[in-house]
Every structure is written in structure tokens, then in C-alpha cells.
Design a protein around this motif. Structure first.
Motif, PDB file in Angstrom:
ATOM      1  N   VAL A  41     155.151  14.813 -17.958  1.00 49.46           N
ATOM      2  CA  VAL A  41     156.322  14.211 -17.324  1.00 49.46           C
ATOM      3  C   VAL A  41     157.089  13.417 -18.366  1.00 49.46           C
ATOM      4  N   ILE A  42     158.378  13.696 -18.432  1.00 52.87           N
ATOM      5  CA  ILE A  42     159.308  12.970 -19.298  1.00 52.87           C
ATOM      6  C   ILE A  42     160.307  12.290 -18.375  1.00 52.87           C
ATOM      7  N   VAL A  43     160.628  11.029 -18.632  1.00 51.76           N
ATOM      8  CA  VAL A  43     161.614  10.344 -17.801  1.00 51.76           C
ATOM      9  C   VAL A  43     162.818   9.966 -18.643  1.00 51.76           C
ATOM     10  N   ALA A  44     163.982   9.979 -18.001  1.00 50.97           N
ATOM     11  CA  ALA A  44     165.225   9.624 -18.672  1.00 50.97           C
ATOM     12  C   ALA A  44     166.070   8.777 -17.739  1.00 50.97           C
ATOM     13  N   ALA A  45     166.737   7.794 -18.303  1.00 50.15           N
ATOM     14  CA  ALA A  45     167.623   6.936 -17.516  1.00 50.15           C
ATOM     15  C   ALA A  45     168.776   6.477 -18.399  1.00 50.15           C
ATOM     16  N   THR A  46     169.885   6.223 -17.767  1.00 50.14           N
ATOM     17  CA  THR A  46     171.039   5.727 -18.505  1.00 50.14           C
ATOM     18  C   THR A  46     170.797   4.318 -19.020  1.00 50.14           C
ATOM     19  N   HIS A  47     170.292   3.453 -18.150  1.00 51.16           N
ATOM     20  CA  HIS A  47     170.133   2.043 -18.501  1.00 51.16           C
ATOM     21  C   HIS A  47     168.661   1.646 -18.532  1.00 51.16           C
ATOM     22  N   GLY A  48     168.211   1.162 -19.657  1.00 49.20           N
ATOM     23  CA  GLY A  48     166.846   0.665 -19.793  1.00 49.20           C
ATOM     24  C   GLY A  48     166.818  -0.835 -19.632  1.00 49.20           C
ATOM     25  N   VAL A  49     166.731  -1.316 -18.394  1.00 49.69           N
ATOM     26  CA  VAL A  49     166.683  -2.760 -18.131  1.00 49.69           C
ATOM     27  C   VAL A  49     165.352  -3.321 -18.623  1.00 49.69           C
ATOM     28  N   LEU A  50     164.266  -2.644 -18.279  1.00 52.35           N
ATOM     29  CA  LEU A  50     162.912  -2.991 -18.734  1.00 52.35           C
ATOM     30  C   LEU A  50     162.558  -4.463 -18.503  1.00 52.35           C
ATOM     31  N   SER A  51     162.678  -4.891 -17.250  1.00 55.17           N
ATOM     32  CA  SER A  51     162.363  -6.287 -16.932  1.00 55.17           C
ATOM     33  C   SER A  51     160.904  -6.448 -16.523  1.00 55.17           C
ATOM     34  N   GLY A  52     160.462  -7.692 -16.523  1.00 56.62           N
ATOM     35  CA  GLY A  52     159.096  -7.999 -16.110  1.00 56.62           C
ATOM     36  C   GLY A  52     158.066  -7.229 -16.918  1.00 56.62           C
ATOM     37  N   ALA A  53     157.157  -6.592 -16.203  1.00 56.94           N
ATOM     38  CA  ALA A  53     156.054  -5.858 -16.840  1.00 56.94           C
ATOM     39  C   ALA A  53     156.391  -4.387 -17.090  1.00 56.94           C
ATOM     40  N   ALA A  54     157.668  -4.040 -17.134  1.00 63.81           N
ATOM     41  CA  ALA A  54     158.079  -2.640 -17.286  1.00 63.81           C
ATOM     42  C   ALA A  54     157.491  -1.980 -18.527  1.00 63.81           C
ATOM     43  N   VAL A  55     157.498  -2.667 -19.635  1.00 58.30           N
ATOM     44  CA  VAL A  55     156.991  -2.076 -20.876  1.00 58.30           C
ATOM     45  C   VAL A  55     155.517  -1.719 -20.726  1.00 58.30           C
ATOM     46  N   ASP A  56     154.732  -2.636 -20.208  1.00 53.68           N
ATOM     47  CA  ASP A  56     153.304  -2.349 -20.001  1.00 53.68           C
ATOM     48  C   ASP A  56     153.115  -1.229 -18.989  1.00 53.68           C
ATOM     49  N   GLU A  57     153.888  -1.241 -17.927  1.00 55.26           N
ATOM     50  CA  GLU A  57     153.816  -0.207 -16.888  1.00 55.26           C
ATOM     51  C   GLU A  57     154.056   1.179 -17.497  1.00 55.26           C
ATOM     52  N   LEU A  58     155.071   1.283 -18.318  1.00 55.42           N
ATOM     53  CA  LEU A  58     155.425   2.579 -18.915  1.00 55.42           C
ATOM     54  C   LEU A  58     154.473   2.972 -20.047  1.00 55.42           C
ATOM     55  N   LYS A  59     154.100   2.003 -20.879  1.00 53.49           N
ATOM     56  CA  LYS A  59     153.160   2.274 -21.976  1.00 53.49           C
ATOM     57  C   LYS A  59     151.828   2.788 -21.453  1.00 53.49           C
ATOM     58  N   ASN A  60     151.369   2.222 -20.363  1.00 52.09           N
ATOM     59  CA  ASN A  60     150.060   2.557 -19.819  1.00 52.09           C
ATOM     60  C   ASN A  60     150.082   3.721 -18.831  1.00 52.09           C
ATOM     61  N   SER A  61     151.249   4.277 -18.609  1.00 55.39           N
ATOM     62  CA  SER A  61     151.359   5.406 -17.689  1.00 55.39           C
ATOM     63  C   SER A  61     151.051   6.710 -18.421  1.00 55.39           C
ATOM     64  N   ARG A  62     150.952   7.789 -17.658  1.00 58.09           N
ATOM     65  CA  ARG A  62     150.732   9.105 -18.252  1.00 58.09           C
ATOM     66  C   ARG A  62     152.040   9.774 -18.645  1.00 58.09           C
ATOM     67  N   ILE A  63     153.146   9.093 -18.491  1.00 61.00           N
ATOM     68  CA  ILE A  63     154.455   9.622 -18.890  1.00 61.00           C
ATOM     69  C   ILE A  63     154.435   9.875 -20.393  1.00 61.00           C
ATOM     70  N   SER A  64     154.923  11.050 -20.806  1.00 59.81           N
ATOM     71  CA  SER A  64     154.910  11.429 -22.225  1.00 59.81           C
ATOM     72  C   SER A  64     155.994  10.746 -23.032  1.00 59.81           C
ATOM     73  N   GLU A  65     157.197  10.631 -22.440  1.00 61.28           N
ATOM     74  CA  GLU A  65     158.320  10.046 -23.163  1.00 61.28           C
ATOM     75  C   GLU A  65     159.258   9.381 -22.172  1.00 61.28           C
ATOM     76  N   VAL A  66     159.823   8.251 -22.582  1.00 59.78           N
ATOM     77  CA  VAL A  66     160.815   7.517 -21.805  1.00 59.78           C
ATOM     78  C   VAL A  66     162.088   7.506 -22.645  1.00 59.78           C
TER      79      VAL A  66
END
Length: 113
Positions: A41-66
Motif C-alpha cells: 500500500v502506497i498513500v498519497a496526499a496533497t497536504h501533509g499536516v502530520l500533526s500529533g503522533a502522525a509520524v509515528d503512526e505512519l512510520k510504524n504502519s505497513r504502508i510502503s511509502e507516504v
């Protein structure tokens, strides 16, 4: 509860959203795809707000690329290995050039679907 429509087993899936704020919704969407057998799974978004624990949430997920654009600054402490930031500077520069030369901003998007 998220529901997956279609056969994703063994496939690379791309999830597109307007923004990633806390990362929770996009991570849940990715997990729903993995639960149905998605290989990647690859995710894409226009705006990377990345608030709160977003970085840890995404880093620790099985998502291949953000993938996000540079519409918002991503400070060094919010960057991580899976994160790709695409610059919008060339698009903005061309738009400004079109405006000041009485050209067409719409022409920037012609032929794109």
C-alpha cells in the motif's frame, strides 16, 4: 468500519486523500486493504499536516511509502524514511509566469486527467 470494494489480493494499492493530519484514517484504510490481501500500500496526499503522533503512526504502519506535496512545510523532525515530499515550486512558477504574461493558467492542466 472500512469496506474494500474490489479484488486487491496480491496487488499494490494506492490510497489518495486531500490531507494526512493524524495519519489514523489513512493507516486504517491501509490495514483494511492488507486484511483483504493487498501486497503493498502506497498513500498519497496533497497536504501533509502530520500533526500529533502522525509520524509515528505512519512510520510504524505497513504502508510502503507516504507521498505528500510541499504545500505545507515538513520540518526535519517530521521527515521519515517512507516519506516522499514532491515540490510544487515548478507548478507555482509556471502559474505565475502565465499570469504575468497574460497567458493561461488553465493550460497548465490541459491534457491531464
Amino acid at each position: 468500519m472500512l469496506e474494500v470494494v474490489g479484488d486487491v489480493a496480491g496487488r499494490t494499492c494506492i490510497v489518495v486523500d486531500d490531507m494526512i493530519d493524524t495519519g489514523s484514517t489513512i493507516s486504517k484504510a491501509a490495514e483494511a486493504l492488507f486484511a483483504q490481501g493487498a501486497a503493498k500500500v502506497i498513500v498519497a496526499a496533497t497536504h501533509g499536516v502530520l500533526s500529533g503522533a502522525a509520524v509515528d503512526e505512519l512510520k510504524n504502519s505497513r504502508i510502503s511509502e507516504v507521498i505528500v506535496t510541499s504545500t505545507l512545510p515538513i520540518p526535519p523532525e517530521k521527515r521519515f524514511d517512507k516519506l516522499t515530499v514532491l515540490s510544487i515550486a515548478p507548478l507555482i512558477a509556471r502559474a505565475i509566469q502565465e499570469v504575468f504574461s497574460d497567458g493561461s493558467v488553465t493550460s497548465l492542466f490541459e491534457g491531464r486527467t
